[in-house]
Design a protein around this motif. Structure first.
Motif, PDB file in Angstrom:
ATOM      1  N   LEU A  69       1.107  -2.795 -12.930  1.00  0.00           N
ATOM      2  CA  LEU A  69       0.457  -2.398 -11.681  1.00  0.00           C
ATOM      3  C   LEU A  69      -0.889  -1.779 -11.985  1.00  0.00           C
ATOM      4  O   LEU A  69      -1.041  -1.070 -12.976  1.00  0.00           O
ATOM      5  N   PHE A  70      -1.848  -2.033 -11.109  1.00  0.00           N
ATOM      6  CA  PHE A  70      -3.075  -1.258 -11.080  1.00  0.00           C
ATOM      7  C   PHE A  70      -2.828  -0.167 -10.050  1.00  0.00           C
ATOM      8  O   PHE A  70      -2.482  -0.461  -8.906  1.00  0.00           O
ATOM      9  N   LEU A  71      -2.968   1.072 -10.446  1.00  0.00           N
ATOM     10  CA  LEU A  71      -2.786   2.201  -9.544  1.00  0.00           C
ATOM     11  C   LEU A  71      -4.150   2.748  -9.167  1.00  0.00           C
ATOM     12  O   LEU A  71      -5.031   2.855 -10.028  1.00  0.00           O
ATOM     13  N   THR A  72      -4.319   3.101  -7.892  1.00  0.00           N
ATOM     14  CA  THR A  72      -5.576   3.703  -7.470  1.00  0.00           C
ATOM     15  C   THR A  72      -5.317   4.881  -6.553  1.00  0.00           C
ATOM     16  O   THR A  72      -4.390   4.840  -5.736  1.00  0.00           O
ATOM     17  N   ASN A  73      -6.103   5.919  -6.716  1.00  0.00           N
ATOM     18  CA  ASN A  73      -5.995   7.069  -5.826  1.00  0.00           C
ATOM     19  C   ASN A  73      -6.991   6.963  -4.664  1.00  0.00           C
ATOM     20  O   ASN A  73      -7.148   7.887  -3.894  1.00  0.00           O
ATOM     21  N   ASN A  74      -7.624   5.818  -4.532  1.00  0.00           N
ATOM     22  CA  ASN A  74      -8.570   5.583  -3.444  1.00  0.00           C
ATOM     23  C   ASN A  74      -7.818   4.944  -2.279  1.00  0.00           C
ATOM     24  O   ASN A  74      -7.403   3.797  -2.354  1.00  0.00           O
ATOM     25  N   SER A  75      -7.649   5.686  -1.194  1.00  0.00           N
ATOM     26  CA  SER A  75      -6.900   5.181  -0.046  1.00  0.00           C
ATOM     27  C   SER A  75      -7.770   4.358   0.901  1.00  0.00           C
ATOM     28  O   SER A  75      -7.277   3.806   1.878  1.00  0.00           O
ATOM     29  N   ARG A  76      -9.030   4.251   0.624  1.00  0.00           N
ATOM     30  CA  ARG A  76      -9.963   3.554   1.506  1.00  0.00           C
ATOM     31  C   ARG A  76      -9.732   2.044   1.520  1.00  0.00           C
ATOM     32  O   ARG A  76      -9.885   1.389   2.540  1.00  0.00           O
ATOM     33  N   THR A 110      -1.607   1.449  -4.127  1.00  0.00           N
ATOM     34  CA  THR A 110      -2.621   2.429  -3.727  1.00  0.00           C
ATOM     35  C   THR A 110      -1.980   3.754  -3.326  1.00  0.00           C
ATOM     36  O   THR A 110      -0.782   3.826  -3.024  1.00  0.00           O
ATOM     37  N   SER A 111      -2.798   4.781  -3.262  1.00  0.00           N
ATOM     38  CA  SER A 111      -2.315   6.081  -2.801  1.00  0.00           C
ATOM     39  C   SER A 111      -1.883   6.008  -1.341  1.00  0.00           C
ATOM     40  O   SER A 111      -0.969   6.720  -0.926  1.00  0.00           O
ATOM     41  N   ALA A 112      -2.510   5.135  -0.556  1.00  0.00           N
ATOM     42  CA  ALA A 112      -2.099   4.958   0.836  1.00  0.00           C
ATOM     43  C   ALA A 112      -0.679   4.390   0.901  1.00  0.00           C
ATOM     44  O   ALA A 112       0.124   4.786   1.754  1.00  0.00           O
ATOM     45  N   MET A 113      -0.358   3.476   0.000  1.00  0.00           N
ATOM     46  CA  MET A 113       0.986   2.921  -0.040  1.00  0.00           C
ATOM     47  C   MET A 113       2.002   4.000  -0.410  1.00  0.00           C
ATOM     48  O   MET A 113       3.081   4.080   0.186  1.00  0.00           O
ATOM     49  N   ALA A 114       1.647   4.826  -1.375  1.00  0.00           N
ATOM     50  CA  ALA A 114       2.541   5.913  -1.780  1.00  0.00           C
ATOM     51  C   ALA A 114       2.759   6.877  -0.614  1.00  0.00           C
ATOM     52  O   ALA A 114       3.895   7.304  -0.358  1.00  0.00           O
ATOM     53  N   THR A 115       1.704   7.192   0.092  1.00  0.00           N
ATOM     54  CA  THR A 115       1.804   8.091   1.241  1.00  0.00           C
ATOM     55  C   THR A 115       2.693   7.471   2.318  1.00  0.00           C
ATOM     56  O   THR A 115       3.565   8.147   2.880  1.00  0.00           O
ATOM     57  N   GLY A 116       2.466   6.194   2.613  1.00  0.00           N
ATOM     58  CA  GLY A 116       3.279   5.513   3.612  1.00  0.00           C
ATOM     59  C   GLY A 116       4.752   5.520   3.257  1.00  0.00           C
ATOM     60  O   GLY A 116       5.609   5.777   4.105  1.00  0.00           O
ATOM     61  N   ARG A 117       5.059   5.265   2.010  1.00  0.00           N
ATOM     62  CA  ARG A 117       6.461   5.273   1.574  1.00  0.00           C
ATOM     63  C   ARG A 117       7.071   6.656   1.687  1.00  0.00           C
ATOM     64  O   ARG A 117       8.218   6.813   2.093  1.00  0.00           O
ATOM     65  N   PHE A 118       6.283   7.671   1.333  1.00  0.00           N
ATOM     66  CA  PHE A 118       6.788   9.036   1.435  1.00  0.00           C
ATOM     67  C   PHE A 118       7.064   9.403   2.887  1.00  0.00           C
ATOM     68  O   PHE A 118       8.137   9.914   3.221  1.00  0.00           O
ATOM     69  N   VAL A 119       6.106   9.131   3.766  1.00  0.00           N
ATOM     70  CA  VAL A 119       6.277   9.457   5.183  1.00  0.00           C
ATOM     71  C   VAL A 119       7.476   8.703   5.756  1.00  0.00           C
ATOM     72  O   VAL A 119       8.295   9.268   6.484  1.00  0.00           O
ATOM     73  N   ALA A 120       7.606   7.420   5.412  1.00  0.00           N
ATOM     74  CA  ALA A 120       8.731   6.616   5.899  1.00  0.00           C
ATOM     75  C   ALA A 120      10.070   7.174   5.408  1.00  0.00           C
ATOM     76  O   ALA A 120      11.070   7.124   6.123  1.00  0.00           O
ATOM     77  N   SER A 121      10.092   7.723   4.198  1.00  0.00           N
ATOM     78  CA  SER A 121      11.340   8.284   3.675  1.00  0.00           C
ATOM     79  C   SER A 121      11.715   9.577   4.398  1.00  0.00           C
ATOM     80  O   SER A 121      12.879   9.932   4.486  1.00  0.00           O
ATOM     81  N   GLU A 124      -9.558   5.191   6.755  1.00  0.00           N
ATOM     82  CA  GLU A 124     -10.046   3.828   6.589  1.00  0.00           C
ATOM     83  C   GLU A 124      -8.899   2.818   6.665  1.00  0.00           C
ATOM     84  O   GLU A 124      -7.726   3.177   6.736  1.00  0.00           O
ATOM     85  N   GLY A 125      -9.244   1.529   6.608  1.00  0.00           N
ATOM     86  CA  GLY A 125      -8.283   0.444   6.714  1.00  0.00           C
ATOM     87  C   GLY A 125      -7.162   0.487   5.706  1.00  0.00           C
ATOM     88  O   GLY A 125      -6.064   0.029   5.982  1.00  0.00           O
ATOM     89  N   GLY A 126      -7.420   1.020   4.540  1.00  0.00           N
ATOM     90  CA  GLY A 126      -6.387   1.099   3.513  1.00  0.00           C
ATOM     91  C   GLY A 126      -5.188   1.920   3.952  1.00  0.00           C
ATOM     92  O   GLY A 126      -4.073   1.679   3.524  1.00  0.00           O
TER      93      GLY A 126
END
Length: 90
Positions: A29-36, A61-72, A84-86
């Motif tokens: 995986l390429f991991l990025t902390n840029n949620s944009r 992306t960090s946005a994906m990690a955030t989404g998964r956390f919120v969904a959990s 942003e769109g991300g």
């Protein structure tokens, strides 16, 4: 920035390294902390600007990690998203 590329230049050996991972079917995986940016944005940048061909499944992306956390925390919940769109497309 700084692992596979720096600025707009691929770090020496990075293309070959990613190619080896792909040819040997080694998961990565390429991991990025840029949620944009969306995963598609990252894939497009890697390919068009740097010549590295990967698929969206190789990006997290960090946005994906955030989404998964919120969904959990609240399955099937809703959120008012500012950003942003991300963030929206994760």
């Amino acid at each position: 920035d700084g692992v596979i590329y720096r600025g707009n230049k691929v770090i020496p050996g990075a293309e070959e390294f990613v190619g080896t991972l792909l040819s040997r079917k080694i998961p990565f995986l390429f991991l990025t902390n840029n949620s944009r940016h969306t995963r598609r944005d990252v894939v497009t940048r890697l390919h068009q600007k740097l010549g590295i061909r990967v698929l969206e499944r190789h990006i997290f992306t960090s946005a994906m990690a955030t989404g998964r956390f919120v969904a959990s925390q609240k399955p099937n919940g809703t959120a008012f998203v500012l950003g942003e769109g991300g963030l929206v497309l994760s």
